[in-house]
Write an enzyme that holds these catalytic residues in place. Structure first.
Site, short mmCIF file in Angstrom:
data_model
loop_
_atom_site.label_atom_id
_atom_site.label_comp_id
_atom_site.label_asym_id
_atom_site.label_seq_id
_atom_site.Cartn_x
_atom_site.Cartn_y
_atom_site.Cartn_z
N ASP A 5 7.25 36.87 -48.35
CA ASP A 5 6.45 37.94 -48.95
C ASP A 5 5.88 39.11 -48.92
O ASP A 5 6.33 39.16 -47.55
CB ASP A 5 4.26 36.35 -49.20
CG ASP A 5 4.06 37.55 -50.58
OD1 ASP A 5 4.32 38.97 -50.59
OD2 ASP A 5 2.69 36.54 -51.21
C1 BGC Z 1 2.45 39.08 -53.50
C2 BGC Z 1 3.58 38.70 -53.99
C3 BGC Z 1 4.40 40.24 -54.73
C4 BGC Z 1 5.04 41.76 -53.66
C5 BGC Z 1 5.34 42.11 -53.91
C6 BGC Z 1 3.02 40.15 -52.28
O1 BGC Z 1 0.92 40.97 -52.20
O2 BGC Z 1 1.50 38.71 -53.12
O3 BGC Z 1 3.61 38.10 -54.80
O4 BGC Z 1 5.11 39.56 -55.22
O5 BGC Z 1 3.52 41.80 -53.56
O6 BGC Z 1 5.13 43.00 -54.91
#
Ligand code: BGC
Length: 825
Positions: A268
């Protein structure tokens, strides 16, 4: 090969054996580092191995972490390719309900609403819309779907996922992934694993036993792997003491060896915590930058801290997926244009299919006769459409009509549809002369490159509660009241973790609020606004106790003057934070009490993310749960209100009666966790299973949702087959309207297993559309997997044999038919 073809192979069986052995000795396994030798001599493997042989170490490492996109399209991530070898860059975009870039896309209903339709075919078409649009908008990888189960009703991302039941989530995620990948976009299942709450999501250590992990959270991830998902995103949190993105048990033992996953694992955003520990545990790519997988990885290889074989392994996994999707040899289908009309049609269909009618007293709905000709619409989301949730789920919609307009259009010319705001989200202009000096609080413009400052006073006539609301474009202005910064910018805090509705005014300006008690008299105000590169506009507004009372009084007058009322209530959830209460935010509960007292023929339409406590429920005529319904939400809401379609949704999460009666209530270790640790001590009794185990009555049970017609269940039979239990029964539409039913099958405990078991599990379901009077024989297979429990001693599934109870019904608490059946090994 079709990119969606399942890649489960003989390796999978081998993998299970390796996993059991590894678990038994307590060691991790690096078997995957030798994957090439097991992968066989196919043209695809030769292509990938040939590239690996020609890539320099720097080039390999560049494929394993994010970087700045020289030509950004507003997406979340970018990985440069290696042009000299024909490896193209990858662009990675969110999200769960449509493609999140700076350009317009179809804003589909939130996944929670899709799930409510209990319809895997629809989930596939939902995925196809996102898949096609992702490709059309220049993307290669979609950072979705999210399949963490709804564990706590407070979860800030409950709208982004499919609900609390492992089986339903597994079916839906598999279908959606097939849809996304049908169109040539790589899907990413996230967040592996146990990112079930937002509170402390970056650090919380989730403690969970092996049985619960496999039976509850992992099932849908496994289904995603079975469906051929290209990528997996590791979660922020820790699992049993280790960050998920460096967890050997999760990333290697389960994902690779047990499930045979051959795609790549990315973090993530900023979820990596180490270099060597991560890559050896099975992490392949760091996003969105190279803090650990950039220079530190190169250094680790050069210093001998990690073998280059691990780098090759990670590169192989990325390239294998790229090759499978035709990205390496140019065989990927060309990027078709978007088809906004087709996207909108699916968005509308999903919103109608998932619309969940929770309550309908005396056939208050559908609106008909006088009730359809004289309507008061009340509430901010009646006029400002609530399209999508916040954070990475936000989409720039093609369009969004207001429910008020849709209701007016549907009610027709002879009807009278009035409107009252009721609850003010964006504030009213400051009283004339309240601010001293020459300032236009309704629209101060600051030219580019200039700074505007103000020092003066705000005069308050009577002591009151004030919510000061600033609307602005560009950089947030600094506003001080009596020396205090009203809207501090929190360092390191993504500004978009603020919800999808309340942070933007209808004209697009950003919005921030601050509520204070102000005494009568003059208060010192200082404002500094910077024009920045493009100039900025800002305005100051307010909601006070007095303006609120006026808004409620107007809503009451409007409600009283109409035959029926449709009151829109909202709750604005986002990633990065959990809700702190199940109550509706602000003063909406008081508004509902006041309006229902004035006119009991009130339907409450909920634009909320998840469950809501409804102390006001008995005073309403009807409650329609529309969640975040996407760009076609207004038309779908109107269609359901007027009975143009049957409300087709059923709850995929139990709605608790209040904050004290749900699976994580009353035990801070269970939620939100203490000292950085959170225990999943409810065990396998998650979601509706907990209510059954504890004998707690929910407000609305899992699977609940009303139709405008009625259904009878008859003649339940069960026989055993090689697949599991074959359950058949008849459903009959006993009313005078065509309608939708989601028939559900539940199964009781096995008498033979000495393992903890739920009182009853969901065994299967079938969404049915039946004409008035029509009857249909329904068949549901309860698979052997569903009939099995995870035995932590044997690290595997065991079939729950013996005589088991089987129910068929319309919710987990409306079990209309019951029989028993023998399960044999
Ligand atoms: C989220 C993810 C997301 C990523 C990119 C993170 O803060 O938890 O689900 O895909 O950001 O935007």
């Amino acid at each position: 090969m079709s990119p969606t073809l399942s890649r489960r192979s003989a390796l999978r069986l081998l993998g299970s054996a390796v996993a059991v052995a590894a678990a038994a000795t307590g060691t991790g396994t690096a078997a995957g580092a030798h994957a090439a030798t097991r992968r066989g001599d196919t043209p695809a493997n030769r292509r990938v191995e040939g590239l690996i042989a020609r890539l320099t170490l720097d080039e390999k490492i560049s494929l394993l972490h994010g970087a700045t996109d020289p030509d950004p399209l507003g997406q979340a991530g970018y990985v440069p390719g290696v042009p000299r070898l024909g490896i193209p860059p990858l662009r990675l975009a969110d999200g769960p309900a449509g493609v999140r870039v700076t350009r317009h896309a179809t804003a589909l209903p939130a996944p929670v609403l899709l799930a409510a339709a209990f319809d895997p075919d629809l989930a596939r078409r939902y995925g196809q819309v996102i898949g096609r649009e992702g490709r059309a908008l220049g993307q290669d990888v979609l950072l979705s779907p999210m399949v963490n189960l709804v564990r706590t009703p407070y979860g800030g991302r409950n709208f982004e996922t499919f609900g609390e039941d492992p089986l339903a989530a597994a079916d839906l995620v598999a279908a959606e992934i097939r849809g996304i990948q049908d169109e040539g976009l790589v899907a990413t299942v996230k967040h592996f694993a146990l990112n079930n709450q937002e509170k402390d999501r970056m650090s919380v250590d989730v403690r969970i036993d092996e049985q619960t992990l496999h039976e509850v959270e992992l099932r849908a991830f496994e289904a995603a792997v079975d469906a051929g998902v290209g990528a997996v995103m590791g979660a922020y949190n820790k699992v049993n003491g280790t960050f998920a993105c460096e967890s050997g048990p999760l990333l290697t033992d389960v994902l690779r060896e047990r499930w045979g996953f051959e795609g790549w694992v990315m973090t993530d955003w900023s979820a990596a915590h180490s270099t060597v520990a991560s890559i050896t545990a099975g992490l392949d790519m760091e996003m969105p930058d190279g803090t650990y997988f950039g220079a530190p990885l190169k250094k680790a290889v050069r210093d001998g801290g990690v073998s280059e074989r691990y780098v090759d392994r990670a590169v192989r996994r990325v390239l294998t997926v790229m090759d499978r999707f035709g990205l390496l040899d140019g065989s990927a289908p060309s990027r078709r244009e978007r088809d906004p009309a087709a996207g909108a049609a699916v968005a509308l269909e999903v919103a109608k299919a998932g619309a969940t009618l929770l309550r309908n007293e005396d056939r208050a709905l559908p609106l008909a006769g006088a009730a359809a000709r004289s309507i008061a619409v009340v509430g901010p989301t009646g006029a400002f459409p609530f399209v999508s949730g916040g954070g990475s789920a936000h989409v720039v919609p093609d369009r969004a009509e207001s429910p008020l307009d849709a209701i007016r259009a549907r009610a027709g010319r002879g009807a009278h549809v009035s409107y009252a705001l009721g609850e003010d989200l964006y504030g009213k202009p400051l009283p004339d002369g309240a601010l001293s000096g020459a300032v236009d609080p309704e629209g101060q413009e600051v030219p580019a490159g200039r700074t505007w400052t103000y020092e003066g006073t705000l005069t308050v006539a009577d002591a009151d509660e004030w919510t000061l609301v600033v609307h602005y474009s560009g950089e947030r202005p600094l506003v001080r009241l009596d020396g205090e910064d009203l809207y501090p910018v929190r360092a390191g805090y993504a500004e978009y973790f603020q919800g999808g509705l309340v942070t933007a005014a209808p004209d697009g300006l950003s919005v921030r609020r601050r509520t204070l008690r102000l005494g009568a008299g003059a208060h010192k105000v200082e404002i500094t606004a910077k024009g920045g590169a493009r100039g900025q506009v800002f305005r100051l507004r307010r909601v006070t106790g007095a303006t609120r009372a006026q808004d409620v009084a107007e809503a009451v007058r409007t409600a009283r003057a109409a035959r029926s009322v449709v009151l829109f209530a909202y709750e604005d959830a986002t990633e990065g934070q959990d809700r702190t209460t199940l109550a509706l935010p602000g003063h909406q509960a008081e508004l509902i009490e006041a309006v229902t007292a004035a006119n009991p023929r009130t339907t409450v339409v909920l634009n909320t993310s998840s469950s809501t406590a409804m102390p006001w429920l008995p005073r309403t005529a009807a409650v329609l749960q529309m969640y975040y319904p996407g760009q076609e939400g207004a038309a779908a809401t109107a269609a359901v209100l007027f009975g143009d379609c049957d409300p087709g949704g059923r709850l995929t999460q139990t709605f608790p009666a209040d904050d004290a009666h749900h699976p994580v209530a009353g035990d801070p270790l269970r939620y939100p966790g203490g000292d950085g640790v959170e225990e999943y001590s409810e065990g396998v009794h998650a979601g509706h299973r907990w209510y059954d185990a504890q004998g707690v009555r929910p407000l609305f049970p899992f699977g609940h949702g009303l139709s405008y017609t009625s259904f009878a269940y008859e003649d339940l039979r069960v026989r055993e087959s090689r697949r599991g239990l074959e359950v058949t029964f008849t459903v009959r539409n006993t009313g005078r309207r065509d309608g939708v039913e989601v028939a559900q099958v539940y199964v009781g405990r096995s008498p033979d297993l000495r393992l903890d078991q739920a009182v009853r599990i969901l065994g299967g379901y079938r969404r049915l559309t039946l004409r008035a009077g029509e009857r249909r024989r329904v068949g549901v297979t309860v698979t052997r997997r569903t009939l099995s429990s995870w035995d932590a001693k044997r690290h595997g599934w065991v079939l729950g044999t013996g005589r088991r109870t089987v129910w068929a019904g319309s919710s987990s608490r409306a079990l209309r038919l019951r029989t028993t059946a023998e399960v044999t090994s």
